[in-house]
Scaffold this motif. Structure first.
Motif, PDB file in Angstrom:
ATOM      1  N   ILE A   1       0.840  -1.200   0.000  1.00  0.00           N
ATOM      2  CA  ILE A   1       0.000   0.000   0.000  1.00  0.00           C
ATOM      3  C   ILE A   1       0.873   1.248   0.000  1.00  0.00           C
ATOM      4  N   VAL A   2       1.867   1.284   0.880  1.00  0.00           N
ATOM      5  CA  VAL A   2       2.753   2.460   0.942  1.00  0.00           C
ATOM      6  C   VAL A   2       3.516   2.606  -0.370  1.00  0.00           C
ATOM      7  N   ARG A   3       3.961   1.499  -0.924  1.00  0.00           N
ATOM      8  CA  ARG A   3       4.675   1.556  -2.208  1.00  0.00           C
ATOM      9  C   ARG A   3       3.764   2.095  -3.309  1.00  0.00           C
ATOM     10  N   ALA A   4       2.505   1.672  -3.300  1.00  0.00           N
ATOM     11  CA  ALA A   4       1.550   2.111  -4.321  1.00  0.00           C
ATOM     12  C   ALA A   4       1.227   3.604  -4.194  1.00  0.00           C
ATOM     13  N   LEU A   5       1.424   4.161  -3.001  1.00  0.00           N
ATOM     14  CA  LEU A   5       1.206   5.594  -2.824  1.00  0.00           C
ATOM     15  C   LEU A   5       2.206   6.424  -3.637  1.00  0.00           C
ATOM     16  N   ASN A   6       3.320   5.786  -4.012  1.00  0.00           N
ATOM     17  CA  ASN A   6       4.331   6.430  -4.849  1.00  0.00           C
ATOM     18  C   ASN A   6       4.736   7.787  -4.258  1.00  0.00           C
ATOM     19  N   LEU A   7       5.110   7.779  -2.991  1.00  0.00           N
ATOM     20  CA  LEU A   7       5.416   9.008  -2.276  1.00  0.00           C
ATOM     21  C   LEU A   7       6.589   9.750  -2.902  1.00  0.00           C
ATOM     22  N   GLU A   8       6.364  11.011  -3.151  1.00  0.00           N
ATOM     23  CA  GLU A   8       7.370  11.885  -3.764  1.00  0.00           C
ATOM     24  C   GLU A   8       8.662  11.889  -2.943  1.00  0.00           C
ATOM     25  N   THR A   9       8.532  11.888  -1.641  1.00  0.00           N
ATOM     26  CA  THR A   9       9.693  11.923  -0.750  1.00  0.00           C
ATOM     27  C   THR A   9      10.622  10.751  -1.006  1.00  0.00           C
ATOM     28  N   ILE A  10      10.057   9.572  -1.121  1.00  0.00           N
ATOM     29  CA  ILE A  10      10.858   8.366  -1.317  1.00  0.00           C
ATOM     30  C   ILE A  10      11.488   8.374  -2.709  1.00  0.00           C
ATOM     31  N   ARG A  11      10.731   8.834  -3.706  1.00  0.00           N
ATOM     32  CA  ARG A  11      11.273   8.900  -5.066  1.00  0.00           C
ATOM     33  C   ARG A  11      12.434   9.884  -5.154  1.00  0.00           C
ATOM     34  N   ILE A  12      12.234  11.081  -4.610  1.00  0.00           N
ATOM     35  CA  ILE A  12      13.269  12.115  -4.690  1.00  0.00           C
ATOM     36  C   ILE A  12      14.521  11.676  -3.937  1.00  0.00           C
ATOM     37  N   ALA A  13      14.336  11.071  -2.778  1.00  0.00           N
ATOM     38  CA  ALA A  13      15.482  10.630  -1.978  1.00  0.00           C
ATOM     39  C   ALA A  13      16.129   9.370  -2.550  1.00  0.00           C
ATOM     40  N   LYS A  14      15.529   8.823  -3.593  1.00  0.00           N
ATOM     41  CA  LYS A  14      16.017   7.580  -4.217  1.00  0.00           C
ATOM     42  C   LYS A  14      16.167   6.473  -3.180  1.00  0.00           C
ATOM     43  N   LYS A  15      15.111   6.292  -2.406  1.00  0.00           N
ATOM     44  CA  LYS A  15      15.123   5.314  -1.327  1.00  0.00           C
ATOM     45  C   LYS A  15      14.172   4.151  -1.585  1.00  0.00           C
ATOM     46  N   GLU A  16      13.965   3.802  -2.844  1.00  0.00           N
ATOM     47  CA  GLU A  16      13.063   2.692  -3.152  1.00  0.00           C
ATOM     48  C   GLU A  16      13.551   1.382  -2.541  1.00  0.00           C
ATOM     49  N   GLY A  17      14.842   1.301  -2.246  1.00  0.00           N
ATOM     50  CA  GLY A  17      15.398   0.108  -1.611  1.00  0.00           C
ATOM     51  C   GLY A  17      14.808  -0.165  -0.241  1.00  0.00           C
ATOM     52  N   ILE A  18      14.188   0.842   0.328  1.00  0.00           N
ATOM     53  CA  ILE A  18      13.570   0.677   1.642  1.00  0.00           C
ATOM     54  C   ILE A  18      12.514  -0.433   1.618  1.00  0.00           C
ATOM     55  N   PHE A  19      11.816  -0.567   0.496  1.00  0.00           N
ATOM     56  CA  PHE A  19      10.776  -1.592   0.406  1.00  0.00           C
ATOM     57  C   PHE A  19      11.382  -2.994   0.423  1.00  0.00           C
ATOM     58  N   ALA A  20      12.486  -3.179  -0.280  1.00  0.00           N
ATOM     59  CA  ALA A  20      13.172  -4.474  -0.267  1.00  0.00           C
ATOM     60  C   ALA A  20      13.655  -4.795   1.147  1.00  0.00           C
ATOM     61  N   SER A  21      14.178  -3.782   1.849  1.00  0.00           N
ATOM     62  CA  SER A  21      14.633  -3.983   3.225  1.00  0.00           C
ATOM     63  C   SER A  21      13.475  -4.377   4.135  1.00  0.00           C
ATOM     64  N   LEU A  22      12.334  -3.731   3.949  1.00  0.00           N
ATOM     65  CA  LEU A  22      11.166  -4.051   4.777  1.00  0.00           C
ATOM     66  C   LEU A  22      10.654  -5.471   4.512  1.00  0.00           C
ATOM     67  N   TYR A  23      10.632  -5.876   3.237  1.00  0.00           N
ATOM     68  CA  TYR A  23      10.222  -7.251   2.919  1.00  0.00           C
ATOM     69  C   TYR A  23      11.181  -8.250   3.571  1.00  0.00           C
ATOM     70  N   GLU A  24      12.481  -7.949   3.519  1.00  0.00           N
ATOM     71  CA  GLU A  24      13.463  -8.853   4.128  1.00  0.00           C
ATOM     72  C   GLU A  24      13.350  -8.864   5.641  1.00  0.00           C
ATOM     73  N   LEU A  25      13.057  -7.701   6.241  1.00  0.00           N
ATOM     74  CA  LEU A  25      12.824  -7.650   7.682  1.00  0.00           C
ATOM     75  C   LEU A  25      11.645  -8.559   8.030  1.00  0.00           C
ATOM     76  N   ASN A  26      10.589  -8.501   7.240  1.00  0.00           N
ATOM     77  CA  ASN A  26       9.418  -9.347   7.485  1.00  0.00           C
ATOM     78  C   ASN A  26       9.765 -10.829   7.337  1.00  0.00           C
ATOM     79  N   ASN A  27      10.520 -11.180   6.303  1.00  0.00           N
ATOM     80  CA  ASN A  27      10.919 -12.578   6.109  1.00  0.00           C
ATOM     81  C   ASN A  27      11.743 -13.082   7.296  1.00  0.00           C
ATOM     82  N   LEU A  28      12.679 -12.242   7.747  1.00  0.00           N
ATOM     83  CA  LEU A  28      13.523 -12.633   8.872  1.00  0.00           C
ATOM     84  C   LEU A  28      12.699 -12.722  10.158  1.00  0.00           C
ATOM     85  N   ARG A  29      11.780 -11.807  10.335  1.00  0.00           N
ATOM     86  CA  ARG A  29      10.897 -11.857  11.507  1.00  0.00           C
ATOM     87  C   ARG A  29      10.113 -13.162  11.517  1.00  0.00           C
TER      88      ARG A  29
END
Length: 199
Positions: free
Chosen positions: A79-107
């Motif tokens: 849902i947050v990824r689909a919001l396509n937040l300008e902040t995340i795009r400008i900061a070039k932090k799309e990798g945050i989603f991959a990190s969150l998925y991996e955090l969930n897998n590890l959890r």
């Protein structure tokens, strides 16, 4: 679970360095560098979900109804990824989603495998999508526990807490702009009404 975002006397989110220090203090009270790695992961997952909920609530009208449902962590990320937040795009932090998925897998592995031992590879999966800061941390910290703590602080405070605060400030700005336009319109109508009454 972390407390609500700090508010100033005008009931607007505080910004800048104070917010990140405040959020880090919350993080440091709940996740300690002396905790075992599994405890860190389970608590970090709670923090991440808290911040995802805040982003959903800040960006979706009546997003509260989404966050109070039993929606899975991966769905909240989507849902947050689909919001396509300008902040995340400008900061070039799309990798945050991959990190969150991996955090969930590890959890999930920590929660469902008795005596799961977190490896450097597990930490790499969360950290590598965060970019250069992780490479620097990996060089700086040789012990997995220290590296994990630094990686979680980077993901949760430097990235997620920052994005939540930015989006809330942006929304307050829009709300204040809307309120100002509303007040101007009321004043305009009042002036027109006064002029018509004098005719």
């Amino acid at each position: 679970m972390p407390d609500e975002i700090e508010k100033n006397t005008n009931n607007t989110p505080v910004s800048g360095k104070y917010l990140l220090e405040s959020e880090f203090n919350k993080f440091a009270k709940v996740i300690k560098p002396i905790d075992n790695e599994v405890t860190m992961i389970l608590r970090a997952h709670l923090f991440a979900e808290y911040y995802l909920n805040k982003l959903i609530e800040a960006e979706i009208s009546q997003g509260y109804f989404i966050t109070k449902e039993r929606i899975s962590f991966p769905n909240k990320i989507a849902i947050v990824r689909a919001l396509n937040l300008e902040t995340i795009r400008i900061a070039k932090k799309e990798g945050i989603f991959a990190s969150l998925y991996e955090l969930n897998n590890l959890r999930n592995r920590c929660a469902h495998v008795i005596n799961y031992k977190i490896s450097e590879d597990d930490v790499d999966k969360i950290g590598l999508p965060l970019g250069q800061s992780y490479s620097k941390s990996k060089f700086e910290f040789s012990e997995i526990r220290q590296l994990l703590y630094k990686t979680l602080a980077t993901l949760l405070i430097r990235d997620l807490a920052f994005f939540v605060n930015y989006q809330q400030l942006k929304r307050c700005g829009k709300d204040m702009e809307w309120q100002q336009k509303k007040e101007e319109k009321v004043e305009e109508l009042k002036n027109n009404s006064d002029q018509n009454a004098s005719i």
